[in-house]
Scaffold this motif. Sequence first.
Motif, PDB file in Angstrom:
ATOM      1  N   GLY A  22       0.813  -1.205   0.000  1.00  0.00           N
ATOM      2  CA  GLY A  22       0.000   0.000   0.000  1.00  0.00           C
ATOM      3  C   GLY A  22       0.844   1.251   0.000  1.00  0.00           C
ATOM      4  N   SER A  23       0.284   2.306   0.545  1.00  0.00           N
ATOM      5  CA  SER A  23       0.953   3.602   0.602  1.00  0.00           C
ATOM      6  C   SER A  23       1.968   3.611   1.745  1.00  0.00           C
ATOM      7  CB  SER A  23      -0.072   4.702   0.842  1.00  0.00           C
ATOM      8  OG  SER A  23      -0.628   4.565   2.155  1.00  0.00           O
ATOM      9  N   PRO A  24       2.888   4.590   1.749  1.00  0.00           N
ATOM     10  CA  PRO A  24       3.820   4.682   2.875  1.00  0.00           C
ATOM     11  C   PRO A  24       3.129   4.736   4.230  1.00  0.00           C
ATOM     12  CG  PRO A  24       4.563   6.085   1.080  1.00  0.00           C
ATOM     13  CD  PRO A  24       3.216   5.561   0.678  1.00  0.00           C
ATOM     14  N   GLN A  25       2.029   5.478   4.339  1.00  0.00           N
ATOM     15  CA  GLN A  25       1.340   5.565   5.628  1.00  0.00           C
ATOM     16  C   GLN A  25       0.741   4.229   6.033  1.00  0.00           C
ATOM     17  OE1 GLN A  25       1.371   8.335   7.716  1.00  0.00           O
ATOM     18  NE2 GLN A  25       0.665   6.734   9.134  1.00  0.00           N
ATOM     19  N   GLN A  26       0.248   3.470   5.070  1.00  0.00           N
ATOM     20  CA  GLN A  26      -0.305   2.159   5.395  1.00  0.00           C
ATOM     21  C   GLN A  26       0.788   1.214   5.896  1.00  0.00           C
ATOM     22  OE1 GLN A  26      -2.261   1.679   1.533  1.00  0.00           O
ATOM     23  NE2 GLN A  26      -4.219   1.421   2.600  1.00  0.00           N
ATOM     24  N   VAL A  27       1.964   1.288   5.299  1.00  0.00           N
ATOM     25  CA  VAL A  27       3.076   0.460   5.770  1.00  0.00           C
ATOM     26  C   VAL A  27       3.508   0.898   7.169  1.00  0.00           C
ATOM     27  CG1 VAL A  27       5.489  -0.168   5.343  1.00  0.00           C
ATOM     28  CG2 VAL A  27       3.848  -0.094   3.447  1.00  0.00           C
ATOM     29  N   ILE A  28       3.529   2.189   7.419  1.00  0.00           N
ATOM     30  CA  ILE A  28       3.858   2.693   8.757  1.00  0.00           C
ATOM     31  C   ILE A  28       2.844   2.178   9.775  1.00  0.00           C
ATOM     32  CG2 ILE A  28       3.932   4.776  10.183  1.00  0.00           C
ATOM     33  CD1 ILE A  28       5.043   6.226   7.637  1.00  0.00           C
ATOM     34  N   ASP A  29       1.582   2.287   9.451  1.00  0.00           N
ATOM     35  CA  ASP A  29       0.528   1.859  10.383  1.00  0.00           C
ATOM     36  C   ASP A  29       0.626   0.361  10.667  1.00  0.00           C
ATOM     37  OD1 ASP A  29      -0.397   4.454  10.416  1.00  0.00           O
ATOM     38  OD2 ASP A  29      -2.039   4.088   8.997  1.00  0.00           O
ATOM     39  N   ARG A  30       0.872  -0.431   9.637  1.00  0.00           N
ATOM     40  CA  ARG A  30       0.962  -1.877   9.835  1.00  0.00           C
ATOM     41  C   ARG A  30       2.158  -2.227  10.711  1.00  0.00           C
ATOM     42  NH1 ARG A  30      -0.710  -6.614   7.388  1.00  0.00           N
ATOM     43  NH2 ARG A  30      -2.658  -5.454   7.199  1.00  0.00           N
ATOM     44  N   THR A  31       3.279  -1.563  10.490  1.00  0.00           N
ATOM     45  CA  THR A  31       4.474  -1.868  11.272  1.00  0.00           C
ATOM     46  C   THR A  31       4.320  -1.394  12.714  1.00  0.00           C
ATOM     47  OG1 THR A  31       5.772  -1.587   9.245  1.00  0.00           O
ATOM     48  CG2 THR A  31       6.987  -1.720  11.316  1.00  0.00           C
ATOM     49  N   MET A  32       3.710  -0.253  12.930  1.00  0.00           N
ATOM     50  CA  MET A  32       3.464   0.207  14.294  1.00  0.00           C
ATOM     51  C   MET A  32       2.543  -0.753  15.037  1.00  0.00           C
ATOM     52  SD  MET A  32       5.302   2.830  14.938  1.00  0.00           S
ATOM     53  CE  MET A  32       4.571   3.174  16.530  1.00  0.00           C
ATOM     54  N   LYS A  33       1.707  -1.457  14.324  1.00  0.00           N
ATOM     55  CA  LYS A  33       0.828  -2.462  14.939  1.00  0.00           C
ATOM     56  C   LYS A  33       1.644  -3.599  15.541  1.00  0.00           C
ATOM     57  CE  LYS A  33      -3.483  -4.038  15.555  1.00  0.00           C
ATOM     58  NZ  LYS A  33      -3.286  -5.386  16.063  1.00  0.00           N
ATOM     59  N   PHE A  34       2.830  -3.874  14.984  1.00  0.00           N
ATOM     60  CA  PHE A  34       3.683  -4.918  15.552  1.00  0.00           C
ATOM     61  C   PHE A  34       4.002  -4.596  17.010  1.00  0.00           C
ATOM     62  CE2 PHE A  34       5.848  -5.914  11.183  1.00  0.00           C
ATOM     63  CZ  PHE A  34       4.641  -6.378  10.704  1.00  0.00           C
ATOM     64  N   ARG A  35       4.334  -3.331  17.266  1.00  0.00           N
ATOM     65  CA  ARG A  35       4.651  -2.939  18.647  1.00  0.00           C
ATOM     66  C   ARG A  35       3.451  -3.154  19.557  1.00  0.00           C
ATOM     67  NH1 ARG A  35       3.776   1.192  21.997  1.00  0.00           N
ATOM     68  NH2 ARG A  35       5.392   1.642  23.566  1.00  0.00           N
ATOM     69  N   GLU A  36       2.273  -2.812  19.054  1.00  0.00           N
ATOM     70  CA  GLU A  36       1.053  -3.008  19.837  1.00  0.00           C
ATOM     71  C   GLU A  36       0.805  -4.483  20.125  1.00  0.00           C
ATOM     72  OE1 GLU A  36      -3.725  -2.422  19.017  1.00  0.00           O
ATOM     73  OE2 GLU A  36      -2.325  -0.940  18.205  1.00  0.00           O
ATOM     74  N   ASP A  37       1.082  -5.335  19.140  1.00  0.00           N
ATOM     75  CA  ASP A  37       0.816  -6.773  19.296  1.00  0.00           C
ATOM     76  C   ASP A  37       1.869  -7.486  20.135  1.00  0.00           C
ATOM     77  OD1 ASP A  37      -1.478  -6.629  17.747  1.00  0.00           O
ATOM     78  OD2 ASP A  37      -0.424  -7.139  15.877  1.00  0.00           O
ATOM     79  N   PHE A  38       3.150  -7.090  19.985  1.00  0.00           N
ATOM     80  CA  PHE A  38       4.241  -7.883  20.539  1.00  0.00           C
ATOM     81  C   PHE A  38       5.106  -7.150  21.554  1.00  0.00           C
ATOM     82  CE2 PHE A  38       3.863  -9.029  15.887  1.00  0.00           C
ATOM     83  CZ  PHE A  38       2.942 -10.048  16.101  1.00  0.00           C
ATOM     84  N   GLY A  39       4.840  -5.880  21.798  1.00  0.00           N
ATOM     85  CA  GLY A  39       5.649  -5.107  22.725  1.00  0.00           C
ATOM     86  C   GLY A  39       6.807  -4.414  22.026  1.00  0.00           C
ATOM     87  N   ASP A  40       7.558  -3.632  22.816  1.00  0.00           N
ATOM     88  CA  ASP A  40       8.728  -2.963  22.259  1.00  0.00           C
ATOM     89  C   ASP A  40       9.749  -3.997  21.809  1.00  0.00           C
ATOM     90  OD1 ASP A  40       8.399   0.061  22.768  1.00  0.00           O
ATOM     91  OD2 ASP A  40       7.828  -0.849  24.679  1.00  0.00           O
ATOM     92  N   TYR A  41      10.356  -3.757  20.649  1.00  0.00           N
ATOM     93  CA  TYR A  41      11.332  -4.709  20.135  1.00  0.00           C
ATOM     94  C   TYR A  41      12.495  -3.950  19.526  1.00  0.00           C
ATOM     95  CZ  TYR A  41       8.889  -4.116  15.577  1.00  0.00           C
ATOM     96  OH  TYR A  41       8.309  -3.626  14.420  1.00  0.00           O
ATOM     97  N   GLN A  42      13.537  -4.688  19.128  1.00  0.00           N
ATOM     98  CA  GLN A  42      14.814  -4.048  18.818  1.00  0.00           C
ATOM     99  C   GLN A  42      15.190  -4.041  17.344  1.00  0.00           C
ATOM    100  OE1 GLN A  42      14.283  -5.985  21.492  1.00  0.00           O
ATOM    101  NE2 GLN A  42      14.759  -4.540  23.110  1.00  0.00           N
ATOM    102  N   ARG A  43      14.677  -4.963  16.565  1.00  0.00           N
ATOM    103  CA  ARG A  43      15.099  -5.049  15.158  1.00  0.00           C
ATOM    104  C   ARG A  43      13.921  -5.376  14.263  1.00  0.00           C
ATOM    105  NH1 ARG A  43      20.335  -8.455  13.106  1.00  0.00           N
ATOM    106  NH2 ARG A  43      21.323  -6.563  13.956  1.00  0.00           N
TER     107      ARG A  43
END
Length: 371
Positions: A280-301
């Motif tokens: 999708g668009s850059p914002q959609q990729v940003i939103d999807r990746t930020m969801k990782f933090r919500e699902d799995f907690g703070d991470y390093q890589r």
Amino acid sequence: MQFGVFTVGDLTPDPNTGKPVTENQRIKSMVRVALKAEELGFDVVAFGEHHNPPFVPSSPTTMLAYVAAQTKRIILSTSTTLITTNDPVKIAEDYAMLQHLADGRVDLMMGRGNTGPVYPWFGKDIRDAVALTFENYDLLRRLWREDVVDWSGKFRTPLQSFTSTPRPLDGVPPFVWHGSIRTPEIAEQAAYYGDGFFHNNIFWPPHHTKRLIELYRQRFEHYGHGKADQAIVGLGGQTFIRKNSQDAINEYRPYFNHSPIYGGGPSLEEMMAQTPLAVGSPQQVIDRTMKFREDFGDYQRQLINVDGNGIPLKIVLEQMDLLGEEVIPVLRKEMDARRPAHVPDAPTHESLRAKKLAAATDSQAPMEAAE
């Protein structure tokens, strides 16, 4: 937070032209991806290890050494080093050598691999996969941390008064991530040693990935390496980006449908809905990746796959430009702003060296006080 790209090095024809890609072209394109990652300021580039068609990266250390000679800053990693079918003595020597050549810019991800026939090609039995992982990695750690090793085990000949050469740079072994997508024993192994745990979650729904990461975090704390939220976690991802989301979907669909990995399975829309695949668009990729933090907690890589499936190099480099200019700067800012102060960064050679020097200083202090 570290952001980077990884490649598995598949040889897939461009579905729009049917034109095949040669092994030479694919290898050179992987090098170009690595150099582009350095140019754009990415933190990491990682190469897989495969010994079967339609893949080409059978020797990641050769590839990484070649890239090391042409880069100055980027961390050179693997997206799989096969701990099951490679001799741990050779791994110890090869990656220590690479450490010296790259001035410490090296870490590696251990994995069992997902291709059954590879095991007998290297004289191993796939039924021993987990046991091989445990025994080989235990030996590898000793080879990097002990100057002289006496060892015996089940799967290789014994070692007597053996010294692996060269020794790790500055006496600091490369940091190890344990990669797994389905095996709880590997999460346990990573936690036991206090190493990193990398879940290449590109094929899996969040609830599956969450179970393994939570297990790793709980066991990391159990073994006394820190709080659960201080465990060292890495995630995979895959993107295809255009300014307009529908353009991205339309352009990516032929590559998805003819992919040796995705083709013939769930539809593109189903994979986008159920897995981390972000098209999708850059914002959609940003939103999807930020969801990782919500699902799995703070991470390093966070490693992202941008090539493969027959995507021409020109388009791959365009994807990297979009990541480097419009996606990663936003993700880096947002992730860092939300991460609590007690959650550590991903280890690097410099941070591990500083930690070792600090520990040596602390151990000498009581002796000096006693004198």
